[in-house]
Each structure stands twice: as C-alpha cells, then as structure tokens.
Enzyme design. Structure first.
Site, PDB file in Angstrom:
ATOM      1  N   GLY A   1       0.629 -13.441  -7.426  1.00 40.82           N
ATOM      2  CA  GLY A   1       1.164 -12.959  -8.333  1.00 40.82           C
ATOM      3  C   GLY A   1       1.352 -14.573  -9.364  1.00 40.82           C
TER       4      GLY A   1
ATOM      5  CD  GLU B   1      -2.971 -20.783 -24.836  1.00 38.80           C
ATOM      6  OE1 GLU B   1      -4.578 -20.829 -25.416  1.00 38.80           O
ATOM      7  OE2 GLU B   1      -2.551 -22.052 -25.479  1.00 38.80           O
ATOM      8  NE  ARG B   2      -4.109 -24.781 -16.661  1.00 36.62           N
ATOM      9  CZ  ARG B   2      -3.563 -24.903 -15.431  1.00 36.62           C
ATOM     10  NH1 ARG B   2      -2.147 -24.386 -15.170  1.00 36.62           N
ATOM     11  NH2 ARG B   2      -4.655 -24.855 -14.175  1.00 36.62           N
ATOM     12  NE  ARG B   3       3.086 -20.750 -16.585  1.00 34.40           N
ATOM     13  CZ  ARG B   3       4.184 -20.856 -16.627  1.00 34.40           C
ATOM     14  NH1 ARG B   3       4.782 -20.079 -17.429  1.00 34.40           N
ATOM     15  NH2 ARG B   3       4.590 -21.718 -18.265  1.00 34.40           N
TER      16      ARG B   3
ATOM     17  NE  ARG C   1       9.495 -25.542 -18.665  1.00 33.68           N
ATOM     18  CZ  ARG C   1      10.373 -24.965 -18.734  1.00 33.68           C
ATOM     19  NH1 ARG C   1       9.334 -23.672 -18.149  1.00 33.68           N
ATOM     20  NH2 ARG C   1      11.874 -24.586 -18.693  1.00 33.68           N
TER      21      ARG C   1
END
Length: 303
Positions: free
Chosen positions: A75, A96-98, A133
């Site tokens: 998750g 954006e990667r997630r 981050r």
C-alpha cells in the site's frame, strides 16, 4: 491493525463528505473545512491532475515499476499532497511518483493530504517539498531553485531559510545552469556528477567546455582528475593570453598562491590577485548583481 482500519474508515468518510455537492469546500473558512484540510483523505485517483509546476521531468521506468510493486504489496505508506481546484477536482502538489505508480497498478483511490492554495503557494510548496524529499538530479534541483527565486520572488538568503540549505549550497546548484545544455543533459543522465559540473563551470568557452566534458566521459575521469584537467587548461589559456599581449606571465608569491583558493572559497566567488615579490598587489573581486554585491559586502564587513 484496529487503528489502521479506523484511519482508513475515517479517510473514506471524509471522501464521502467531499463527494457531496452541498458540502463543496472552496476555502479554509467553509463549513467542514477544518475536518478535511490537513487530514488524510481517500480520493478518487481520476479526480487528480498532475501539477504543471512539478519540477521533476525525468521518471526512471524501472524505479517506477519497483515502487508500483511495493505499493501493490504494502500500500501507500506516505500520502500524496494535493490542492483543491473545484468540486471533486484536485491537483498534485507533491508525490507524483507515488501517484504514477498507483495508476500503474490500477488503484482506484489514493490517500492524500488536502491543501487550499493559490498558484504561487502551490508552486512554492511543490518546489520546496520536492527539493527536500525527492531524489532530484542536480539540474532539476538547480531549476527548482531558479524558479523559486524568479517566480516566487525570493532572494538566495530567503530561499536558504525556506529550504533549510546553506546559501553557498544554493549558489553552487544555480551555477550549474551556466553549463552548456549538452553537459547539463549528461549530468541528468548520470554520465558526470555535480562535482564534475562544478569543475567544468570554470571553463568559459562553450566549445572547450564540451571538448573537456567529452574527454572526462570517454576516460571516466574522477572529479579530482577533472579539476586538474581544467586547471591545466586554464594555465595554458592564460599563457596564450599573456604571449599574445606581449606580457610575460608573472608567478604569484607562494604566500599569495597558497591563499587564493581559500579566499575564493570563503567569498564564494572567483577572485583575481596580482602581486609583486616585494609584497605589493591587488585583490579583484567581481560581482554580477546588486544582491551579490550586498552579499560580498556583508562577508567583508564581518556581518
């Protein structure tokens, strides 16, 4: 496990609240805004659009697939951050990667923090959060710093405070943007490091910059070897200039030569020194803007 279930249920409850047209929240002063803003909410992934201010432009396909596999198994550990645009319409601020990886595995909803902000605030949040981050390459970080300075209109000093980085660190990143675009691309693709780039900046002519860059890549030179190569180039160039002008190149006294790098490092500026064996000479400190002059003035005044 009970806590996690309760948190997820709360997220779904807030999601239902946001899906009700009668409870459309447009500002922090609206009814129920305090329940939503800053909370983790399960949002319909199709209701979220990509942030046009996103500084990251390169996404490694392999790394994205690995993240997608992790999300499928575990998750999303860290929620994305979005800002509310309209009823049931949101825009990415960070993550954006997630977001991309979640779409890759076919998730219908995604946990998100909701913020209400105007475009400038969104830009600042996106840039600052990504700088802190995300694993941006040096050029992407430099471009993010540049956009904050130009579009949010902050000085390097103010930017230093906002992102928690030394002003000299920010300055070093910004200087990378003076490199030829071919070299910037090489850095983004991982052929050279930021250390190599910092050394190549000292070569003024673009053609020579690219020529030495190609030599560094072809021979796999280290940062230290690149610095030596650039220094040899500069010495040869200075010798040619002196010969052309009919003036013999004068060697600096050891006490001056030994201190030149230290002075330049302290002032974070290229310093030129001329000196005679008898101890007379000049120190020339160039500056290229009012802000840079004020910065040098503070350092020299010991403020």
């Amino acid at each position: 496990m009970a806590k996690a279930t309760k948190k997820q249920a709360l997220g779904r409850g807030l999601s239902a609240l946001l899906s009700d047209p009668e409870n459309d929240i447009k500002s922090a002063n609206d009814k129920n805004a305090d329940k939503v803003i800053g909370s983790v909410v399960e949002l319909d992934i199709d209701a979220i659009e990509v942030n046009p201010f996103q500084p990251r432009s390169n996404f490694n396909d392999e790394a994205l697939k690995e993240l997608a596999s992790s999300i499928k198994e575990l998750g999303i550990i860290q929620p994305i951050t979005v800002r509310k645009l309209d009823f049931n319409k949101y825009q990415l601020v960070s993550g954006e990667r997630r977001y991309r990886a979640s779409k890759l595995v076919g998730l219908k909803t995604i946990p998100a923090y909701i913020r209400i902000a105007n475009d400038q605030e969104s830009l600042e949040m996106a840039l600052v959060e990504n700088i802190q981050r995300q694993d941006l390459d040096p050029i992407e970080i430099a471009l993010s710093y540049q956009r904050l300075i130009e579009e949010v209109q902050v000085t390097q000093e103010q930017l230093s405070e906002r992102v928690g980085k030394k002003r000299s660190t920010i300055s070093n990143y910004l200087r990378l943007l003076k490199l030829d675009p071919i070299i910037q691309t090489g850095m983004r693709d991982g052929f050279i490091s930021m250390g190599h780039g910092r050394a190549l900046i000292n070569i003024e002519k673009p053609k020579d910059q690219i020529r030495i860059y190609e030599q560094v890549v072809a021979e796999g030179l280290s940062v230290r070897e690149t610095e030596k190569l650039v220094k040899s180039y500069q010495q040869a160039t200075d010798g040619k200039k002196a010969a052309k002008s009919g003036k013999a190149s004068k060697k600096l006294p050891d006490y001056v030569a030994d201190s030149l790098d230290e002075i330049s490092e302290h002032l974070e500026a290229k310093v030129d020194i001329t000196a005679t064996p008898k101890g007379k000479g000049k120190i020339i400190i160039p500056f290229h803007s009012k802000e840079e002059f004020r910065r040098l003035k503070k350092i020299l005044a010991g403020e």
